[in-house]
Motif scaffolding. Structure first.
Motif, PDB file in Angstrom:
ATOM      1  N   LEU A  40      -9.101  43.890 -16.329  1.00 17.53           N
ATOM      2  CA  LEU A  40      -8.255  43.304 -14.934  1.00 17.53           C
ATOM      3  C   LEU A  40      -9.154  43.850 -13.578  1.00 17.53           C
ATOM      4  N   ALA A  41      -9.741  45.013 -13.960  1.00 21.27           N
ATOM      5  CA  ALA A  41     -10.376  45.477 -12.606  1.00 21.27           C
ATOM      6  C   ALA A  41     -11.773  44.963 -12.567  1.00 21.27           C
ATOM      7  N   LEU A  42     -12.593  44.699 -13.849  1.00 19.65           N
ATOM      8  CA  LEU A  42     -13.700  43.923 -13.813  1.00 19.65           C
ATOM      9  C   LEU A  42     -13.578  42.509 -13.287  1.00 19.65           C
ATOM     10  N   TRP A  43     -12.552  41.649 -13.684  1.00 16.51           N
ATOM     11  CA  TRP A  43     -12.557  40.649 -13.003  1.00 16.51           C
ATOM     12  C   TRP A  43     -11.997  40.399 -11.505  1.00 16.51           C
ATOM     13  N   SER A  44     -11.457  41.446 -11.068  1.00 16.34           N
ATOM     14  CA  SER A  44     -10.984  41.823  -9.549  1.00 16.34           C
ATOM     15  C   SER A  44     -12.319  42.074  -8.901  1.00 16.34           C
TER      16      SER A  44
ATOM     17  N   THR B 281     -18.483  38.992  -7.397  1.00 18.68           N
ATOM     18  CA  THR B 281     -19.789  39.136  -7.899  1.00 18.68           C
ATOM     19  C   THR B 281     -20.999  39.800  -6.725  1.00 18.68           C
ATOM     20  N   MET B 282     -20.447  39.198  -5.734  1.00 18.16           N
ATOM     21  CA  MET B 282     -21.490  39.775  -4.551  1.00 18.16           C
ATOM     22  C   MET B 282     -21.350  41.386  -4.417  1.00 18.16           C
ATOM     23  N   LEU B 283     -19.837  41.916  -4.337  1.00 21.10           N
ATOM     24  CA  LEU B 283     -20.020  43.305  -4.178  1.00 21.10           C
ATOM     25  C   LEU B 283     -20.293  44.169  -5.284  1.00 21.10           C
ATOM     26  N   ALA B 284     -20.047  43.447  -6.382  1.00 22.91           N
ATOM     27  CA  ALA B 284     -20.714  44.216  -7.845  1.00 22.91           C
ATOM     28  C   ALA B 284     -22.319  44.151  -7.617  1.00 22.91           C
ATOM     29  N   GLY B 285     -23.197  42.967  -7.205  1.00 21.64           N
ATOM     30  CA  GLY B 285     -24.434  43.116  -6.999  1.00 21.64           C
ATOM     31  C   GLY B 285     -24.903  44.149  -6.017  1.00 21.64           C
TER      32      GLY B 285
ATOM     33  N   GLY C  98     -18.148  39.371 -15.263  1.00 26.65           N
ATOM     34  CA  GLY C  98     -16.767  38.615 -14.782  1.00 26.65           C
ATOM     35  C   GLY C  98     -16.325  37.645 -16.108  1.00 26.65           C
ATOM     36  N   GLY C  99     -17.503  36.807 -16.611  1.00 28.95           N
ATOM     37  CA  GLY C  99     -17.117  36.211 -17.725  1.00 28.95           C
ATOM     38  C   GLY C  99     -16.686  36.851 -19.106  1.00 28.95           C
ATOM     39  N   LEU C 100     -17.178  38.192 -19.138  1.00 28.29           N
ATOM     40  CA  LEU C 100     -16.808  38.942 -20.163  1.00 28.29           C
ATOM     41  C   LEU C 100     -15.282  39.292 -19.847  1.00 28.29           C
ATOM     42  N   ALA C 101     -14.619  39.794 -19.005  1.00 21.10           N
ATOM     43  CA  ALA C 101     -13.366  39.975 -18.693  1.00 21.10           C
ATOM     44  C   ALA C 101     -12.536  38.898 -18.809  1.00 21.10           C
ATOM     45  N   PHE C 102     -12.976  37.565 -18.504  1.00 16.17           N
ATOM     46  CA  PHE C 102     -12.106  36.531 -18.603  1.00 16.17           C
ATOM     47  C   PHE C 102     -12.082  36.199 -20.201  1.00 16.17           C
ATOM     48  N   LEU C 103     -13.080  35.981 -20.822  1.00 14.66           N
ATOM     49  CA  LEU C 103     -13.023  35.748 -22.318  1.00 14.66           C
ATOM     50  C   LEU C 103     -12.388  36.772 -23.049  1.00 14.66           C
ATOM     51  N   ALA C 104     -12.533  38.043 -22.702  1.00 14.44           N
ATOM     52  CA  ALA C 104     -11.793  38.971 -23.715  1.00 14.44           C
ATOM     53  C   ALA C 104     -10.224  38.959 -23.588  1.00 14.44           C
ATOM     54  N   LYS C 105      -9.670  38.594 -22.246  1.00 11.63           N
ATOM     55  CA  LYS C 105      -8.296  38.355 -22.098  1.00 11.63           C
ATOM     56  C   LYS C 105      -7.975  37.005 -22.924  1.00 11.63           C
TER      57      LYS C 105
END
Length: 459
Positions: A162-166, A169-173, A336-343
């Motif tokens: 949930l933290a990763l999905w939240s 992408t701009m902030l993470a980069g 982001g895609g990892l967090a979504f697909l894992a859930k």
């Protein structure tokens, strides 16, 4: 099945026609539209030169003609069957077979096919690295979380995902560059680009001055990773957690100790965060997570020791330099895609684990792992197949944000530049190719449904 495939392929033609018509109409109806005057404004040309350039663009692109005629000219260029054009741009002769032509870019003055051929391999490289990483890790985490519903791993992984999905992408980069590429913190990776200029003159593989240093660089990292995996597997949980916490605290101290304005407060906070994270990863009951953590630490320690013992300087080579530049963009593109697909994997597997056929199989004495992988997992693939239908267009579109942050000239950045400069030929070509890949992706997803689920039939 063959009839269904042919029918879908035939329906692609009017669908693509409709997509390109909408895009062309939006560009033509935009304020200012697309004309020869808009292409040359701001260049400071003399009146005669400006008039000559307007005539040139009108003759080349037909911009002085009505929008339906302009669209017909573009459609004639990309079609394998069409009319020939004379020097004035008029259509002549009878329809005949010809090579499709995507046109010439307004902005770059080069063939659109050449521009796409230059940018596409870069975007393909990013996606070929990130997509398998996303699916492998997401499926593994999702399946384990579903089989351990309500336990520690399920709750902890849910919070992390949930933290990763939240995180945008701009902030993470920006955070990745700020912490792992800035000279104020860990300057481990470059801030952008795909390679150094000097890497173009290097050999493909890494080289060293003396031959006996090569086995050293191969053996010590391997031994370090093997030692980390051994400790993750056989070390008692309490000692393993303490070791992981100590490593995390040391990394936190190393990160902030040399930063002048940080002081002891930020250094202590970083050490505390590293201690907690290191303890959780090393003490986790999931062997893959603690093995990855301690194995990575061992690999890094072995590589650092090998570089310290190797005589002379080591030339990384083009391959290692390219891999070094790709680490941060691939991480930014994947999380982001990892967090979504894992859930999604967790919910799908959990739903099938509680279904009637799974309970019946367990009641008949079928082992749990066989119920999971032979029955439940196969039916749980259907939502993942639906998501995978968008993989093909993503190979072309790329990630606009990631490519912009890390200064990567890929397809995403090219598409944004085309829209900003109203490059009609480039926008329509990218739209056409993206539409083809999207429709092909949906077709492949429908065929995969029939392969995974025998109940699905298109006969």
């Amino acid at each position: 099945m063959l009839t269904y495939i042919l029918r879908r392929l035939m329906l692609m033609v009017p669908t693509l026609f409709g997509i390109t018509v909408v895009v062309f109409a939006v560009m033509a109806a935009a304020p200012g539209g697309i004309s020869a005057l808009t292409l040359i404004e701001g260049q400071g040309l003399e009146p005669q030169a400006q008039k000559a350039m307007e005539e040139y663009y009108n003759r080349l692109y037909g911009l002085d003609q009505p929008p339906p005629v302009q669209y017909g000219r573009w459609l004639n260029n990309i079609s394998p069957v069409g009319f020939a054009q004379d020097e004035d741009g008029s259509l002549t002769g009878w329809p005949k077979l010809k090579a499709p032509n995507l046109g010439t870019s307004f902005r770059f003055g080069r063939p659109v096919a050449d521009l796409i051929a230059e940018r596409l391999p870069i975007t393909l490289l990013l996606n070929v690295l990130s997509i398998p990483l996303i699916y492998i890790v997401a499926v593994a985490v999702g399946v384990r979380a579903a089989t351990q519903q309500g336990q520690a791993f399920d709750s902890q992984s849910g919070v992390v995902l949930l933290a990763l999905w939240s995180v945008p992408t701009m902030l993470a980069g920006v955070l990745l560059i700020g912490f792992f590429a800035s000279d104020q913190f860990w300057q481990w990776f470059p801030t952008g680009g795909l390679s150094q200029r000097a890497a173009l003159d290097m050999t493909f593989l890494p080289t060293v001055e003396v031959a006996w240093a090569i086995p050293l660089l191969l053996v010590l990292p391997f031994l370090g990773a093997a030692l980390g995996l051994y400790l993750a597997r056989y070390l008692p949980a309490l000692i393993r957690g303490g070791l992981g916490a100590a490593i995390g605290a040391f990394c936190g101290w190393l990160m902030f100790s040399d930063l002048a304005p940080a002081g002891w407060i930020s250094t202590t906070v970083a050490m505390g965060i590293g201690l907690v994270l290191g303890w959780l990863m090393a003490h986790s009951d999931w062997g893959v997570l603690r093995g990855f953590y301690l194995g990575t630490v061992g690999l890094g320690a072995g590589l650092a020791l090998a570089l310290g013992l190797a005589p002379g300087s080591m030339v990384p080579g083009f391959l290692l330099d390219r891999a070094w530049h790709l680490v941060l963009p691939v991480l930014c593109l994947s999380y982001g895609g990892l967090a979504f697909l894992a859930k999604l994997s967790r919910s799908s597997v959990l739903e099938n684990l509680n279904s009637d056929y799974a309970r019946t199989a367990r009641a008949k004495g079928v082992p749990d792992h066989e119920v999971l992988w032979r029955h439940v997992f196969r039916n749980s693939l259907l939502p993942l197949i639906t998501v995978s239908a968008t993989l093909l267009p993503s190979l072309l579109a790329g990630s606009v944000i990631v490519e912009a942050i890390f200064s990567i000239d890929g397809m995403g950045k090219l598409a944004v530049e085309a829209v900003q400069t109203r490059d009609r030929e480039l926008v329509l070509s990218i739209t056409l190719i993206s539409g083809v890949l999207t429709l092909v992706g949906y077709l492949l997803a429908d065929l995969a449904y029939a392969i995974v689920d025998p109940r699905v039939s298109y006969d």
